[in-house]
Write a protein that holds these residues in place. Structure first.
Motif, PDB file in Angstrom:
ATOM      1  N   ASP A   1     -14.872  -0.804  -1.842  1.00 30.07           N
ATOM      2  CA  ASP A   1     -14.366   0.548  -2.059  1.00 30.07           C
ATOM      3  C   ASP A   1     -13.688   1.145  -0.832  1.00 30.07           C
ATOM      4  OD1 ASP A   1     -15.401   0.375  -4.594  1.00 30.07           O
ATOM      5  OD2 ASP A   1     -17.250   1.460  -4.124  1.00 30.07           O
ATOM      6  N   TYR A   2     -14.092   0.699   0.358  1.00 31.64           N
ATOM      7  CA  TYR A   2     -13.555   1.276   1.597  1.00 31.64           C
ATOM      8  C   TYR A   2     -12.605   0.323   2.320  1.00 31.64           C
ATOM      9  CZ  TYR A   2     -17.428   4.515   0.880  1.00 31.64           C
ATOM     10  OH  TYR A   2     -18.300   5.435   0.348  1.00 31.64           O
ATOM     11  N   ALA A   3     -12.280  -0.798   1.678  1.00 29.60           N
ATOM     12  CA  ALA A   3     -11.473  -1.828   2.333  1.00 29.60           C
ATOM     13  C   ALA A   3     -10.105  -1.289   2.753  1.00 29.60           C
ATOM     14  CB  ALA A   3     -11.311  -3.035   1.418  1.00 29.60           C
ATOM     15  N   GLU A   4      -9.471  -0.524   1.878  1.00 32.12           N
ATOM     16  CA  GLU A   4      -8.148  -0.003   2.210  1.00 32.12           C
ATOM     17  C   GLU A   4      -8.234   1.013   3.351  1.00 32.12           C
ATOM     18  OE1 GLU A   4      -4.266   2.121   0.117  1.00 32.12           O
ATOM     19  OE2 GLU A   4      -5.777   1.103  -1.102  1.00 32.12           O
ATOM     20  N   GLN A   5      -9.291   1.798   3.368  1.00 35.43           N
ATOM     21  CA  GLN A   5      -9.470   2.764   4.450  1.00 35.43           C
ATOM     22  C   GLN A   5      -9.654   2.052   5.790  1.00 35.43           C
ATOM     23  OE1 GLN A   5     -12.559   5.636   3.686  1.00 35.43           O
ATOM     24  NE2 GLN A   5     -12.580   6.396   5.795  1.00 35.43           N
ATOM     25  N   VAL A   6     -10.409   0.957   5.780  1.00 30.84           N
ATOM     26  CA  VAL A   6     -10.593   0.161   6.994  1.00 30.84           C
ATOM     27  C   VAL A   6      -9.255  -0.398   7.468  1.00 30.84           C
ATOM     28  CG1 VAL A   6     -11.616  -1.945   7.934  1.00 30.84           C
ATOM     29  CG2 VAL A   6     -12.989  -0.442   6.489  1.00 30.84           C
TER      30      VAL A   6
ATOM     31  N   ASN B   1     -16.438  -4.628   3.224  1.00 30.12           N
ATOM     32  CA  ASN B   1     -15.301  -3.754   3.479  1.00 30.12           C
ATOM     33  C   ASN B   1     -14.584  -4.098   4.783  1.00 30.12           C
ATOM     34  OD1 ASN B   1     -15.208  -1.481   1.327  1.00 30.12           O
ATOM     35  ND2 ASN B   1     -17.388  -1.661   1.812  1.00 30.12           N
ATOM     36  N   TYR B   2     -15.328  -4.562   5.781  1.00 33.82           N
ATOM     37  CA  TYR B   2     -14.706  -4.905   7.062  1.00 33.82           C
ATOM     38  C   TYR B   2     -14.952  -6.357   7.475  1.00 33.82           C
ATOM     39  CZ  TYR B   2     -19.460  -4.287   8.894  1.00 33.82           C
ATOM     40  OH  TYR B   2     -20.807  -4.397   9.114  1.00 33.82           O
ATOM     41  N   ASN B   3     -15.857  -7.034   6.767  1.00 32.24           N
ATOM     42  CA  ASN B   3     -16.152  -8.425   7.109  1.00 32.24           C
ATOM     43  C   ASN B   3     -14.878  -9.271   7.136  1.00 32.24           C
ATOM     44  OD1 ASN B   3     -18.818  -8.518   7.715  1.00 32.24           O
ATOM     45  ND2 ASN B   3     -19.473  -9.583   5.871  1.00 32.24           N
ATOM     46  N   GLY B   4     -14.804 -10.163   8.095  1.00 35.42           N
ATOM     47  CA  GLY B   4     -13.668 -11.075   8.197  1.00 35.42           C
ATOM     48  C   GLY B   4     -12.574 -10.587   9.121  1.00 35.42           C
ATOM     49  N   LEU B   5     -12.474  -9.272   9.326  1.00 40.26           N
ATOM     50  CA  LEU B   5     -11.392  -8.756  10.171  1.00 40.26           C
ATOM     51  C   LEU B   5     -11.578  -9.128  11.637  1.00 40.26           C
ATOM     52  CD1 LEU B   5     -10.785  -5.256   8.548  1.00 40.26           C
ATOM     53  CD2 LEU B   5      -9.395  -7.326   8.332  1.00 40.26           C
ATOM     54  N   ASN B   6     -12.803  -9.538  12.010  1.00 40.22           N
ATOM     55  CA  ASN B   6     -12.980 -10.026  13.384  1.00 40.22           C
ATOM     56  C   ASN B   6     -12.239 -11.340  13.617  1.00 40.22           C
ATOM     57  OD1 ASN B   6     -14.625 -11.655  11.803  1.00 40.22           O
ATOM     58  ND2 ASN B   6     -16.441 -11.422  13.088  1.00 40.22           N
ATOM     59  N   GLN B   7     -11.777 -11.983  12.541  1.00 36.67           N
ATOM     60  CA  GLN B   7     -10.988 -13.208  12.697  1.00 36.67           C
ATOM     61  C   GLN B   7      -9.568 -12.919  13.193  1.00 36.67           C
ATOM     62  OE1 GLN B   7     -12.374 -16.260  12.430  1.00 36.67           O
ATOM     63  NE2 GLN B   7     -14.248 -15.057  12.165  1.00 36.67           N
TER      64      GLN B   7
ATOM     65  N   MET C   1       0.823  -1.193   0.000  1.00 39.13           N
ATOM     66  CA  MET C   1       0.000   0.000   0.000  1.00 39.13           C
ATOM     67  C   MET C   1       0.863   1.250   0.000  1.00 39.13           C
ATOM     68  SD  MET C   1      -2.969  -0.944   2.749  1.00 39.13           S
ATOM     69  CE  MET C   1      -4.049  -2.340   2.519  1.00 39.13           C
ATOM     70  N   LYS C   2       0.337   2.333  -0.586  1.00 37.14           N
ATOM     71  CA  LYS C   2       1.090   3.576  -0.632  1.00 37.14           C
ATOM     72  C   LYS C   2       1.373   4.098   0.766  1.00 37.14           C
ATOM     73  CE  LYS C   2      -0.661   5.057  -5.144  1.00 37.14           C
ATOM     74  NZ  LYS C   2      -1.440   6.065  -5.856  1.00 37.14           N
ATOM     75  N   LYS C   3       0.405   3.908   1.666  1.00 41.52           N
ATOM     76  CA  LYS C   3       0.593   4.445   3.006  1.00 41.52           C
ATOM     77  C   LYS C   3       1.751   3.767   3.733  1.00 41.52           C
ATOM     78  CE  LYS C   3      -2.850   1.375   5.024  1.00 41.52           C
ATOM     79  NZ  LYS C   3      -1.921   0.619   5.803  1.00 41.52           N
ATOM     80  N   LYS C   4       2.074   2.506   3.360  1.00 43.07           N
ATOM     81  CA  LYS C   4       3.189   1.832   3.998  1.00 43.07           C
ATOM     82  C   LYS C   4       4.500   2.493   3.609  1.00 43.07           C
ATOM     83  CE  LYS C   4       0.998  -2.667   4.558  1.00 43.07           C
ATOM     84  NZ  LYS C   4       1.111  -4.102   4.387  1.00 43.07           N
ATOM     85  N   LEU C   5       4.626   2.861   2.329  1.00 48.16           N
ATOM     86  CA  LEU C   5       5.812   3.565   1.879  1.00 48.16           C
ATOM     87  C   LEU C   5       5.913   4.904   2.583  1.00 48.16           C
ATOM     88  CD1 LEU C   5       8.244   3.952   0.045  1.00 48.16           C
ATOM     89  CD2 LEU C   5       6.684   4.729  -1.765  1.00 48.16           C
TER      90      LEU C   5
END
Length: 526
Positions: A73-78, A419-425, A1-5
């Motif tokens: 669309d909001y997955a990266e923001q999450v 967009n956020y489903n699954g992250l509770n894992q 991701m760009k934010k990591k750089l």
């Protein structure tokens, strides 16, 4: 991701700035001793105030969403919010639930490429125990005592954590579940129609099952109801056994741990189940009914008693309300379920967890990597992350109403939920399973929560869990032998074998290895 750089560049500029301003330095280690620091000026910022820069973490997680976890669309923001809160960049390797163990086993064959954090389903298996004995996982025992670094994970339940201990080393972090989750739920309107009080004893339950079968509880004049909901899933028998004084899988007798089928109360319970079956108080074809029909009997008005998780009983109640199923006593009201925490002052406890995380020793091979992985897991239990992984982004997937409760904006939009489903894992749910910010609770949900809290007082724990994990024979043969015991129970209840044949089946299981398991468990107790 760009934010990591960007984060890397910012970190580099911060380091240069610190050097220029006073040569402050910080080192991290495995213990909680702080850092070494020097400063040319008394007023300079201390190194302990500077954010720790953690190495990235690879994470094998379960995908229950058919490839749609954290997409949209909001997955990266999450994900950006997740990484900013935890301070750790994470690369998730999503794996379908039904192939998780296969994928994890393959990963262990190439240790240097193992994900740093690996998710495992259910309880600890023989495969994991064998790998742990060979040093595949980081010993977390001392790390998880550090309440300064890991304020959430350090609050783990010691008894549950013991179930993840191999040769005295804690090799995993459990994913917490409520201990008092099992109970009895029944059609309240059926009971009202028949004048039945809330059952307290085994005799009360029998009478309810009998009346729900033969007393025409729905008032339609037909013989079309059966008291107990049952499928080939035999969990209800495990719960009901505790009402008779049986242990939860194992029990203590005369200072020794024994499997419950060696208790006198076990045969007493089986004879009661057998009586209920012979009298038609459960479906005659229960042993061949598939588990995906579980709870359908209560929903469609065939059955009136459901014995399993209390949230299952509440979901049946939800079904009645959402589908406007009328009460048999007052058609202007909806049908309802009553949820009970115990019968005879007993219910079965859960193991306290469902699934767990391990840290791979081959890839978490430095103190910094271990700290990064544990920091991620710890901060994922923070209130902010419980909200993010359960509800997503405020203003996008949910909003907060005037009462301070969550209102979902994605209730009927699966693409938005993705967009956020699954992250509770990625969440261990230690010390708590719910965020303070919740949806407005219905009467039904409040009832469920109250009864679960009450059930903890009556929940019978399995005293052998910490020892079974270290029994070599149980690791290699336990599941197959337990399956034979369960199969013999079913055959006896259905009249396919008699008592002598049942006892012969128990002896056969002992001879095939269960006596060795009992000996190995009790050697550890001593």
């Amino acid at each position: 991701m760009k934010k990591k750089l960007l984060a890397t560049l910012l970190s580099a500029s911060m380091v240069l700035g610190v050097v220029a301003c006073g040569s402050n330095t910080q080192t991290t280690g495995t213990d909680s001793t702080a850092s070494t620091q020097t400063a040319d000026n008394a007023g300079a910022d201390t190194a302990s105030d500077a954010p720790v820069e953690y190495p990235p973490v690879t994470f094998m997680a379960i995908d229950f969403n058919s490839g749609a976890s954290n997409t949209g669309d909001y997955a990266e923001q999450v994900m950006q919010q997740l990484e900013e809160h935890t301070g750790v960049d994470v690369e998730i390797q999503w794996v379908q639930s039904d192939v998780l163990e296969e994928k994890a086993t393959l990963a262990m064959q190439d240790p240097k490429s193992m994900p740093m954090i690996m998710t495992w389903n259910g309880a600890v298996t023989g495969t994991v125990v064998t790998a742990a004995k060979q040093g595949a996982f980081v010993d977390l025992t001392e790390y998880l005592k550090d309440s300064t670094k890991y304020p959430n994970l350090s609050q783990q339940n010691p008894g549950v954590a013991e179930s993840l201990t191999v040769d005295g080393k804690q090799i995993g972090i459990y994913r917490a579940r409520v201990l008092g989750r099992y109970g009895l739920s029944y059609r309240q309107d059926w009971a009202d129609a028949l004048g039945l009080a809330e059952p307290k004893t085994i005799d009360d339950v029998y009478n309810m099952l009998y009346q729900f079968t033969y007393g025409d509880p729905d008032g339609n004049g037909k013989n079309d109801t059966i008291g107990l909901e049952m499928t080939s899933y035999t969990g209800p028998f495990d719960i009901m056994q505790t009402w008779f004084g049986c242990g939860n899988g194992w029990a203590e007798k005369d200072g020794k741990l024994i499997p419950v089928w060696q208790q006198d109360e076990y045969l007493e319970a089986l004879n009661w189940f057998k009586k209920c079956y012979e009298e038609g108080l459960m479906p005659s074809d229960w042993a061949s009914r598939t588990t995906d029909t579980w709870s359908d009997g209560c929903k469609n008005g065939e059955n009136g008693v459901y014995i399993d998780v209390l949230d299952g009983g509440r979901r049946i109640w939800d079904y009645f309300v959402n589908n406007e199923i009328p009460s048999v006593t007052d058609p202007s009201q909806f049908a309802s379920m009553n949820l009970l925490s115990n019968i005879n002052g007993k219910t079965m406890a859960t193991s306290g967890y469902n699934g767990y995380f391990t840290l791979s020793a081959s890839t978490c091979d430095t103190p910094e990597k271990i700290e990064a992985a544990l920091t991620l897991l710890d901060k994922m239990c923070d209130e902010e992350m419980l909200i993010l992984t359960n509800y997503g982004l405020e203003g996008v997937t949910y909003e907060i109403n005037e009462n301070g409760n969550v209102v979902r904006l994605d209730a009927s939009d699966d693409a938005l939920k993705a967009n956020y489903n699954g992250l509770n894992q990625l969440v261990a749910y230690i010390p708590g399973t719910e965020s303070e910010l919740t949806e407005e609770k219905t009467e039904r949900q409040i009832k469920e929560a109250d009864v679960k809290a009450d059930a903890e007082k009556y929940a019978v724990l399995n005293p052998a869990l910490p020892y079974l994990i270290n029994s070599a024979t149980y690791a290699s043969q336990g599941k197959d032998l337990d399956d034979k015991i369960s199969q013999a129970r079913t055959q006896y209840i259905c009249g396919e074998i008699n008592e002598d044949e049942l006892k012969a089946a128990w002896q056969d299981v002992l001879d095939r290895g269960y006596q060795q398991i009992i000996d190995e468990v009790n050697a550890q107790v001593k």
